[in-house]
Design an enzyme around this catalytic site. Structure first.
Site, short mmCIF file in Angstrom:
data_model
loop_
_atom_site.label_atom_id
_atom_site.label_comp_id
_atom_site.label_asym_id
_atom_site.label_seq_id
_atom_site.Cartn_x
_atom_site.Cartn_y
_atom_site.Cartn_z
N LYS A 279 29.99 -24.43 12.75
CA LYS A 279 28.77 -24.87 12.07
C LYS A 279 27.94 -25.75 13.01
O LYS A 279 28.45 -26.32 13.98
CB LYS A 279 29.14 -25.68 10.82
CG LYS A 279 29.81 -24.90 9.71
CD LYS A 279 30.14 -25.82 8.54
CE LYS A 279 30.89 -25.09 7.43
NZ LYS A 279 30.04 -24.16 6.70
N ARG A 356 37.17 -17.66 0.50
CA ARG A 356 37.63 -16.45 -0.20
C ARG A 356 38.97 -15.98 0.34
O ARG A 356 39.75 -15.35 -0.37
CB ARG A 356 36.57 -15.35 -0.06
CG ARG A 356 36.36 -14.85 1.35
CD ARG A 356 35.02 -14.16 1.53
NE ARG A 356 33.92 -15.09 1.38
CZ ARG A 356 32.64 -14.75 1.50
NH1 ARG A 356 32.31 -13.49 1.76
NH2 ARG A 356 31.69 -15.63 1.36
#
Length: 505
Positions: A279, A356
Site C-alpha cells: 500500500k 477473502r
C-alpha cells in the site's frame, strides 16, 4: 499481550451503566454530574418540562421548543447551579426524518452529537421503548475506551443512561448491558495500534475474555500447525509476520439437544501492509482497523454467550481468522498458487485482497468441522463497500431473502445498518477465472459489483466444502469507523439478528 493490557481492553476506565426507568429523574438530583437530554422534539419538550421541575431549571422547555433539528440534529446548552457547583445541561433534538433504510430514532445523529463528550455525565434518552436498544447502543459508541495519551491520560469515569417517557423492559436493559460491553470491547480492540495488538495479543484478549463464561470451549490452531492441517490461505497471509497466524474457535454448546449450530466468522487482520502489493503511505494509515470484522464478531459472541447462548438453544460458534499481512522474505507473492482448506486452488493476483483468503479458510473450517445450518461472516473487506452502500450501511449478501430481510430489520433495531447487495454467483463468479488455478483472488473488472464479488469468493469455498445451509456475508469496511475511532460495528447487528425468529431456523 500482558495480563494488565488484556484487562484494560476488557475493562475500560470509562464505565457505562443503564438505569431502570424506576430510578428516574430523582437519581439526577444526587448524580452530581452534567446532563445530556436527547430525543426527537416532542418527546424532548416533555422531558425538558419534567426535568425543569425536578432540578429547578427554568426555561428548559422553551429551549427545547426553540431547537430546529434539520437533517443532522441540533443542540443547546445552559448552565445550572447544583449544590454550589456549576454544571451544564445540553439538549439534543434529533432529526425527525428517518427514511426506510434508517433507524427510526436516528442513532447515527446520537453518535454524531455525543461522541467523545459523555464520559462522567448523565445521559437521559427521551425515546420510545421500541427505540431503547438502538439509542442505548449509540451512546455506548460515544465512549472511546482506548487512549495512549501521556499528557492527558484517560481518567476513571462513569456515564449513566436513563430513559424518560418510556419503560424499557428488564430484558431490554440486560441486552443493552451485554451488547454495550461487547461494543466497547470491540472498539478497544480496533483502536489499539499494531505494536500493541498483534495476532498473539489479540488471541490472548479473546481467550482471557471467555475463560470465565460458563460452557464456552476454545480451540486455537496457529503457525505451522495451520499449514500442516491444510489452511493454506490463512497460513500464507500470515507467514511473513513475527507473530504467526491463528484460527481461534469459540463454542457455546446451547441446550445440547442435537440441533444444528450457528457460526459467525470474522476477518482479523491486525495490520495490513498490502504485502507484496504494498500500500501507499496514505493507504496504509489506519490499517490497524482491518480486524474490525473479527472484533465485532467476537463482541457479539461474548454478549450472546454471557446471556446463556441463543434463545433457539442451538450451538453458537465464533471463528476468528487472525493474521498480520506483513512484508518480508517469507511473504506470499503475486502469481503464487495456494491450496485452500476447501481444496480449491487460488492464483494470487493481489496480495492486498487477503481478507477473502483468510475468511475462505474460516468458513471452510465451519463447513467441514462444525455442524451448522447458518454461517455469517463479517469483514472490513473492500474499499468499494463505501461506494456500494455508503459509510453508514454495511453491504450484505445472503443466500435467501428471509435472512436478508431479517438482517435489515436487525440493523434498524440495533443501529448497525445494512443494505443488501447482489447474490448472483452464476453471473459474478467468473470475475475470478484463472488459466492456472480454480480461481484468482481478485476480480478482473473492478466496475462489476466488486464488493458483492468479494463475498462470493468466500461463498464458493463454502459450497466447495460441501455446505448447503444458509449464509450471509457482511462487508463493514466503512461503518466500522467514525472519524478516527472504532464504532464496535456488528455487535448489535449480530446479537439482534441471531435472536430474530427468521434466523432461529
Amino acid at each position: 499481550m500482558s495480563a494488565t493490557r488484556a484487562h484494560s481492553t476488557l475493562t475500560p476506565l470509562s464505565k457505562l451503566f443503564f438505569r431502570p426507568t424506576s430510578d428516574g429523574l430523582e437519581a439526577l438530583k444526587t448524580a452530581d454530574r452534567s446532563i445530556w437530554l436527547v430525543g426527537k422534539k416532542e418527546r424532548l419538550k416533555r422531558a425538558a418540562r419534567e426535568i425543569s421541575v425536578t432540578l429547578n431549571i427554568p426555561l428548559l422547555e422553551r429551549m427545547a421548543e426553540g431547537l430546529s433539528p434539520g437533517y443532522g440534529g441540533a443542540k443547546a446548552e445552559t448552565p445550572w447551579l447544583d449544590k454550589g457547583d456549576m454544571r451544564k445541561i445540553t439538549l439534543v433534538a434529533l432529526p425527525e426524518q428517518a427514511g426506510r433504510h434508517v433507524t427510526p430514532v436516528r442513532a447515527d445523529a446520537i453518535a454524531k452529537q455525543l461522541h467523545g463528550k459523555v464520559a462522567g455525565t448523565e445521559v437521559v434518552l427521551a425515546v420510545g421503548a421500541e427505540d431503547a436498544l438502538a439509542a442505548g447502543l449509540a451512546v455506548a459508541r460515544c465512549l472511546p475506551p482506548y487512549s495512549a495519551k501521556a499528557e492527558k491520560p484517560q481518567d476513571s469515569s462513569e456515564c449513566h443512561v436513563t430513559f424518560i417517557g418510556s419503560t424499557p423492559s428488564e430484558e431490554t436493559l440486560e441486552l443493552l448491558r451485554l451488547q454495550s460491553e461487547g461494543v466497547r470491547i470491540a472498539q478497544g480492540l480496533v483502536d489499539r495500534p499494531p505494536n500493541v495488538l498483534d495476532p498473539a495479543s489479540m488471541a490472548s484478549v479473546v481467550l482471557e475474555a471467555v475463560k470465565d463464561v460458563p460452557q464456552v470451549t476454545t480451540k486455537v490452531i496457529e503457525g505451522e500447525a495451520l499449514k500442516e492441517a491444510g489452511y493454506g490461505l490463512l497460513y500464507a497471509v500470515g507467514k511473513s509476520a513475527v507473530q504467526p497466524a491463528r484460527l481461534v474457535v469459540l463454542t457455546h454448546p446451547g441446550k445440547g439437544d442435537g440441533k444444528k449450530g450457528v457460526a459467525i466468522v470474522g476477518k482479523g487482520i491486525t495490520f495490513d501492509t498490502g504485502g507484496a502489493a504494498l500500500k501507499s503511505r496514505e493507504g496504509m494509515i489506519g490499517m490497524k482497523r482491518d480486524m474490525g470484522g473479527a472484533a465485532g464478531v467476537f463482541g457479539a459472541f461474548l454478549a450472546l454467550a454471557r446471556a446463556g447462548g441463543l434463545k433457539s438453544g442451538r450451538p453458537l460458534h465464533c471463528v476468528l481468522c487472525i493474521a498480520e499481512n506483513g512484508i518480508g522474505e517469507k511473504m506470499f507473492l503475486q502469481d503464487d498458487i495456494l491450496t485452500a482448506y476447501s481444496g480449491l486452488t487460488v492464483e494470487i493476483n493481489n496480495t492486498d485482497a487477503e481478507g477473502r483468503l483468510v475468511l475462505a479458510d474460516g468458513v471452510s473450517h465451519v463447513a467441514k468441522n462444525l455442524d451448522c445450518e447458518l454461517i455469517v461472516d463479517m469483514a472490513t473487506l473492500t474499499g468499494a463497500q463505501g461506494i456500494s452502500s455508503g459509510v453508514q450501511h454495511a453491504l450484505i449478501i445472503a443466500t435467501d431473502e428471509d435472512l436478508e430481510k431479517a438482517a435489515v430489520v436487525a440493523g434498524k433495531e440495533s443501529g448497525d445498518l445494512v443494505l443488501p447487495g447482489i447474490f448472483a454467483p452464476e453471473i459474478l463468479i467468473h470475475e475470478f477465472d484463472s488459466e492456472f488455478a480454480d480461481m484468482r483472488n481478485s476480480v478482473k473488472n473492478r466496475g462489476n459489483a466488486q464488493s458483492s464479488c468479494a463475498g462470493l469468493f468466500i461463498h464458493r469455498h463454502l459450497t466447495h466444502s460441501g455446505y448447503t445451509g444458509r449464509w450471509m456475508h457482511v462487508d463493514m469496511a466503512y461503518p466500522a469507523m467514525m472519524g478516527d475511532h472504532a464504532t464496535g460495528y456488528g455487535v448489535g447487528l449480530l446479537s439482534t439478528l441471531l435472536q430474530h425468529p427468521a434466523s432461529a431456523l
